[in-house]
Design an enzyme around this catalytic site. Sequence first.
Site, short mmCIF file in Angstrom:
data_model
loop_
_atom_site.label_atom_id
_atom_site.label_comp_id
_atom_site.label_asym_id
_atom_site.label_seq_id
_atom_site.Cartn_x
_atom_site.Cartn_y
_atom_site.Cartn_z
N SER A 107 0.84 -1.19 0.00
CA SER A 107 0.00 0.00 0.00
C SER A 107 0.88 1.24 0.00
O SER A 107 2.11 1.15 0.03
CB SER A 107 -0.89 0.01 1.24
OG SER A 107 -0.08 0.23 2.38
N LYS A 108 0.23 2.38 0.00
CA LYS A 108 0.94 3.67 -0.04
C LYS A 108 1.95 3.79 1.09
O LYS A 108 3.01 4.36 0.94
CB LYS A 108 -0.07 4.81 0.11
CG LYS A 108 -0.75 5.11 -1.19
CD LYS A 108 -1.02 6.59 -1.30
CE LYS A 108 -1.35 6.90 -2.75
NZ LYS A 108 -2.43 7.77 -2.92
N ARG A 109 1.56 3.24 2.22
CA ARG A 109 2.41 3.32 3.41
C ARG A 109 3.78 2.69 3.17
O ARG A 109 4.77 3.03 3.80
CB ARG A 109 1.59 2.65 4.49
CG ARG A 109 2.21 2.06 5.65
CD ARG A 109 1.04 1.65 6.59
NE ARG A 109 0.52 0.33 6.22
CZ ARG A 109 1.13 -0.79 6.53
NH1 ARG A 109 2.24 -0.78 7.20
NH2 ARG A 109 0.61 -1.96 6.17
#
Length: 486
Positions: free
Chosen positions: A254-256
């Site tokens: 994910s973006k994280r």
Amino acid sequence: MADEVRVRYAPSPTGLPHIGNIRTALFNWLFARHHGGKFIVRIEDTDQERLVPGAVDGILDGLEWLDIDWDEGPRVGGDFGSYFQSERLPLYHAEAERLIQQGDAYRCYCTRERLVEVRAEQERNKVSLGYDRRCRHLTQAERNAFEDEGAPSVVRFAMPETGVTKLKDLIRDEVEWQNELVDDFILLKSDGFPTYHLAVVTDDHLMQVSHVLRAEEWLSSAPRHLQLYRALGYTPPEHGHLPMILGPDRAKLSKRHGATSILEYREDGFLPDALRNFMVLLGWSLDDKTEVMPLETMVDNFTLDRVGKPAAIFDREKLTWMNGVYIRDMDVESLADALTPFLEQGLAPELLPLDRSYLLTIVPLIQERLKSLTEAPDMIAYFLEEQPEYDPANLVQRGMTTEEALQALEKALHYLKSAEFDTERLEEDMRSLGEELGLTPRRFFGTLRWAATGRNVSPPLFDTMVVLGKERVTARLGWALENLTS
Ligand code: GLU
């Protein structure tokens, strides 16, 4: 292997493509190029509610930036267009109609409220069977009644209620599903748009796709697609489901984890060649040890037997490392070209425009340490500034007195004014000067480095001085002398 390899990348423009999407594109492209086949881009824009403006251009620009070219699709055309599903509605309607005529699909008039109730009832009974197939069993009279009152409807596929659907997946081997566990999924929505399932099967058939290589998350759709191929009388393409990509913590990427849209990598100073090389290793390997390899090696060796089943781990640090490897491998002219837009954006306006020939002398000095193109403005600014800003106290190295620093600067300035600016000569003479002054090289050169560059780290000091040139270096030492007060 089919006569001609034809593979497709079929993104839905519901957002900007991230690394997982583009990994799929890259694997399809490599597969096509390895087999001398065709790589097609098809835009799956049938979910009108989720379309994101600009996403199509974001996807195509991302592919172009990575040099992943396509033989058919938007911007290039081809014999099987349109390559936008929203422009192919009559084709899907015809297939849906044919399936209804054959008894393999039916119109469903259930309202949203009824479907919610069915689901709630199933939840109460702790079963999850999906749609309860009420409309599959309507009489002709009941159907006519719904039609007469103009009730909105969808078209559903009549899944076989017994038996199994088997897939011989090119990557995951044999997979099978109990048909009774697959519900009567929707083919055409009430707005007249097809669902992904109908559109993908219709188009993969009409576009003569030979191999469907897509992310593992689509594996659960495969039994639906295989049943549709059967009902439509089409031979299905071969299927290969690519391994998942996880973050270093083994959670879904994910973006994280730093997995942003592909064009953000360009903004973040990554080279397309490095990103491509990094992505190919997300599920494929040449020989379990080679990491950095030219594109031709990937194309020559890209076969599915080297695509693994286990999830691939996305490690941004490795990408950064790889970017540094590619940067070091560039010739100075190309690196200067790649850096120019970053410098134009990141340097203070008064340092622009860049003098290309001066830049070409600076680039080799920073090339070694550069891991991202975005680091360049900071590494280069002091080559361009009239006088770098810094606190003169830094000129006095640890273990040194101010007097010693002043004397060092004075002597160095005196020598530099008449010195020949050649790296080896400078180094040799400065070493002796340091000895004369009774200063260790760390201290003497530390003072000189601050005076010449305004920082405590720089490329090798004497190379840097040569590139800066006598005029700048002596002026900066003069400034240091004036500003360091005892
Ligand atoms: N439109 C799907 C996506 O956005 C494509 C899935 C497939 O390749 O069949 O990923």
